[in-house]
Motif scaffolding. Structure first.
Motif, PDB file in Angstrom:
ATOM      1  N   PHE A  46      20.432   0.963  16.996  1.00  0.00           N
ATOM      2  CA  PHE A  46      20.608  -0.426  16.565  1.00  0.00           C
ATOM      3  C   PHE A  46      19.270  -1.086  16.242  1.00  0.00           C
ATOM      4  O   PHE A  46      19.248  -2.180  15.661  1.00  0.00           O
ATOM      5  CB  PHE A  46      21.304  -1.241  17.656  1.00  0.00           C
ATOM      6  N   TYR A  47      18.171  -0.440  16.634  1.00  0.00           N
ATOM      7  CA  TYR A  47      16.837  -1.043  16.476  1.00  0.00           C
ATOM      8  C   TYR A  47      15.953  -0.147  15.607  1.00  0.00           C
ATOM      9  O   TYR A  47      14.779   0.048  15.868  1.00  0.00           O
ATOM     10  CB  TYR A  47      16.218  -1.288  17.856  1.00  0.00           C
ATOM     11  N   ALA A  48      16.552   0.369  14.542  1.00  0.00           N
ATOM     12  CA  ALA A  48      15.863   1.346  13.698  1.00  0.00           C
ATOM     13  C   ALA A  48      14.587   0.784  13.074  1.00  0.00           C
ATOM     14  O   ALA A  48      13.545   1.452  13.060  1.00  0.00           O
ATOM     15  CB  ALA A  48      16.812   1.845  12.608  1.00  0.00           C
ATOM     16  N   ASP A  49      14.644  -0.434  12.560  1.00  0.00           N
ATOM     17  CA  ASP A  49      13.460  -1.010  11.937  1.00  0.00           C
ATOM     18  C   ASP A  49      12.333  -1.207  12.942  1.00  0.00           C
ATOM     19  O   ASP A  49      11.158  -0.968  12.640  1.00  0.00           O
ATOM     20  CB  ASP A  49      13.789  -2.356  11.275  1.00  0.00           C
ATOM     21  N   THR A  50      12.683  -1.658  14.132  1.00  0.00           N
ATOM     22  CA  THR A  50      11.685  -1.852  15.178  1.00  0.00           C
ATOM     23  C   THR A  50      11.005  -0.537  15.523  1.00  0.00           C
ATOM     24  O   THR A  50       9.770  -0.465  15.647  1.00  0.00           O
ATOM     25  CB  THR A  50      12.345  -2.438  16.439  1.00  0.00           C
ATOM     26  N   ILE A  51      11.792   0.499  15.655  1.00  0.00           N
ATOM     27  CA  ILE A  51      11.252   1.811  16.006  1.00  0.00           C
ATOM     28  C   ILE A  51      10.373   2.353  14.884  1.00  0.00           C
ATOM     29  O   ILE A  51       9.280   2.884  15.123  1.00  0.00           O
ATOM     30  CB  ILE A  51      12.400   2.774  16.353  1.00  0.00           C
ATOM     31  N   ARG A  52      10.844   2.187  13.649  1.00  0.00           N
ATOM     32  CA  ARG A  52      10.024   2.634  12.517  1.00  0.00           C
ATOM     33  C   ARG A  52       8.683   1.905  12.490  1.00  0.00           C
ATOM     34  O   ARG A  52       7.639   2.511  12.212  1.00  0.00           O
ATOM     35  CB  ARG A  52      10.784   2.431  11.201  1.00  0.00           C
ATOM     36  N   LYS A  53       8.693   0.605  12.788  1.00  0.00           N
ATOM     37  CA  LYS A  53       7.462  -0.183  12.766  1.00  0.00           C
ATOM     38  C   LYS A  53       6.494   0.257  13.859  1.00  0.00           C
ATOM     39  O   LYS A  53       5.302   0.489  13.591  1.00  0.00           O
ATOM     40  CB  LYS A  53       7.795  -1.666  12.932  1.00  0.00           C
ATOM     41  N   VAL A  54       6.987   0.403  15.080  1.00  0.00           N
ATOM     42  CA  VAL A  54       6.114   0.772  16.205  1.00  0.00           C
ATOM     43  C   VAL A  54       5.538   2.163  16.025  1.00  0.00           C
ATOM     44  O   VAL A  54       4.366   2.417  16.335  1.00  0.00           O
ATOM     45  CB  VAL A  54       6.890   0.672  17.536  1.00  0.00           C
ATOM     46  N   LEU A  55       6.337   3.083  15.479  1.00  0.00           N
ATOM     47  CA  LEU A  55       5.911   4.479  15.357  1.00  0.00           C
ATOM     48  C   LEU A  55       5.403   4.821  13.956  1.00  0.00           C
ATOM     49  O   LEU A  55       5.034   5.981  13.712  1.00  0.00           O
ATOM     50  CB  LEU A  55       7.068   5.411  15.737  1.00  0.00           C
ATOM     51  N   ASP A  56       5.397   3.856  13.057  1.00  0.00           N
ATOM     52  CA  ASP A  56       4.917   4.057  11.686  1.00  0.00           C
ATOM     53  C   ASP A  56       5.670   5.198  11.000  1.00  0.00           C
ATOM     54  O   ASP A  56       5.086   6.165  10.512  1.00  0.00           O
ATOM     55  CB  ASP A  56       3.409   4.347  11.686  1.00  0.00           C
ATOM     56  N   ILE A  57       6.986   5.063  10.961  1.00  0.00           N
ATOM     57  CA  ILE A  57       7.866   6.074  10.373  1.00  0.00           C
ATOM     58  C   ILE A  57       8.281   5.634   8.972  1.00  0.00           C
ATOM     59  O   ILE A  57       8.570   4.464   8.728  1.00  0.00           O
ATOM     60  CB  ILE A  57       9.106   6.293  11.269  1.00  0.00           C
ATOM     61  N   ASP A  58       8.325   6.571   8.072  1.00  0.00           N
ATOM     62  CA  ASP A  58       8.703   6.326   6.673  1.00  0.00           C
ATOM     63  C   ASP A  58      10.066   5.638   6.611  1.00  0.00           C
ATOM     64  O   ASP A  58      11.044   6.126   7.179  1.00  0.00           O
ATOM     65  CB  ASP A  58       8.759   7.665   5.935  1.00  0.00           C
ATOM     66  N   PRO A  59      10.169   4.499   5.931  1.00  0.00           N
ATOM     67  CA  PRO A  59      11.453   3.775   5.824  1.00  0.00           C
ATOM     68  C   PRO A  59      12.570   4.584   5.179  1.00  0.00           C
ATOM     69  O   PRO A  59      13.749   4.250   5.347  1.00  0.00           O
ATOM     70  CB  PRO A  59      11.102   2.556   4.967  1.00  0.00           C
TER      71      PRO A  59
END
Length: 225
Positions: A175-188
Motif C-alpha cells: 500500500f506504500y509503494a511510492d514511499t518505499i520507492r522513494k526511500v530505497l531509490d527504486i525505478d518507478p
C-alpha cells in the motif's frame, strides 16, 4: 554444514510469523535462502523478480516513513486490494483468519483502536530485523508476472523455514509503494507486489502460537477422468 529439514516437514512447519527476535540473519544463511529462491520457475524463464532486502538503519528509516504515511492516511498501492472484493468461501476464510489472529493477540472484536495497533505491526515489520520487498516489471495485464512472483515468494518462504527462519508475506506493505520507492531509490517503472518480513521467530509470542486451518482438497481440486 547446516542440516536442512525434509521437504514434507518444511511444508507443514511453514506459517506466517508475526513476531521476531532482533537477531540478524547471517549473510551466508541469507545468501543460501536467496539461491534457493532463484530456482523458482517463471514464464519463458523471464525471472521477473526484483528483491530489495532492507536491514539495519535503512530498515528503521523505512518503517518510520511508512508509519508517517499511515498516520495521515496516505497510501500509494500499485495494485488494488479490498476485503470487500472477496465473496463466498473466500470471504469466510479471510474473516476466520482475522478473527484467529486477533483472538490470539487478546484483542476483542469491538476494540477498534487495539485492532488498528495490531494491524500497524505490519508497518514495523513485526519486529523482524529484515524485510524483503518484491518488485516486478509490468508486462501486459501483469497476471503472468504476478504468478511468477508468487512462485518466487513461496520458494523464498519455504527456504526460510528449511533454514530455521520464519517469514510473513505482507500485502499491506504494497500500500506504500511510492514511499518505499522513494526511500530505497527504486525505478518507478518497477511495481511493488508484496513484502516479506523475516528473521528468527520469537516462539514465545502469542501471535506465533496459533495456526490457520486449510480447506480440504475436495474444496479446491476437481478430478477429471
Amino acid at each position: 554444514m547446516l542440516e536442512l529439514k525434509l521437504f514434507h516437514a518444511v511444508l507443514r512447519e511453514r506459517h506466517s510469523v508475526r513476531s521476531f527476535l532482533p537477531t540478524p540473519v547471517p549473510d551466508e544463511v541469507l545468501r543460501a535462502v536467496l539461491e534457493d529462491a532463484q530456482l523458482a520457475p517463471s514464464n519463458c524463464n523471464t525471472q521477473p523478480w526484483q528483491m530489495h532486502i532492507v536491514s539495519g538503519a535503512k530498515r528503521d528509516e523505512l518503517s518510520r516513513e511508512i508509519l508517517a504515511d499511515d498516520d495521515v492516511g496516505h497510501s500509494t498501492p500499485d495494485f488494488s486490494f479490498a476485503h470487500s472484493d472477496f465473496y463466498g468461501p473466500y470471504s469466510e476464510r479471510a474473516r476466520s483468519q482475522g478473527a484467529a489472529y486477533y483472538q490470539a493477540m487478546g484483542v476483542a472484536r469491538e476494540a477498534t483502536e487495539d485492532r488498528r495497533t495490531a494491524s500497524r505491526l505490519n508497518l514495523s515489520f513485526f519486529g523482524a530485523p529484515h524485510v524483503a520487498l518484491l518488485f516486478m516489471p509490468s508486462f501486459g495485464d501483469n497476471v503472468r508476472v504476478a504468478g511468477d512472483m508468487g512462485m518466487y515468494g513461496q520458494t523464498f518462504l519455504l527456504s526460510l523455514t528449511a533454514h530455521g527462519l520464519g517469514g510473513i508475506p505482507q500485502t499491506m506493505l504494497g500500500f506504500y509503494a511510492d514511499t518505499i520507492r522513494k526511500v530505497l531509490d527504486i525505478d518507478p517503472s518497477l511495481k511493488m507486489l508484496f513484502g516479506v518480513s523475516f528473521g528468527y521467530p520469537d516462539e514465545t509470542h502469542a501471535a506465533n502460537k496459533y495456526r490457520i486451518g486449510k480447506a480440504p482438497i475436495e474444496e479446491s481440486v476437481i478430478f477429471h477422468q
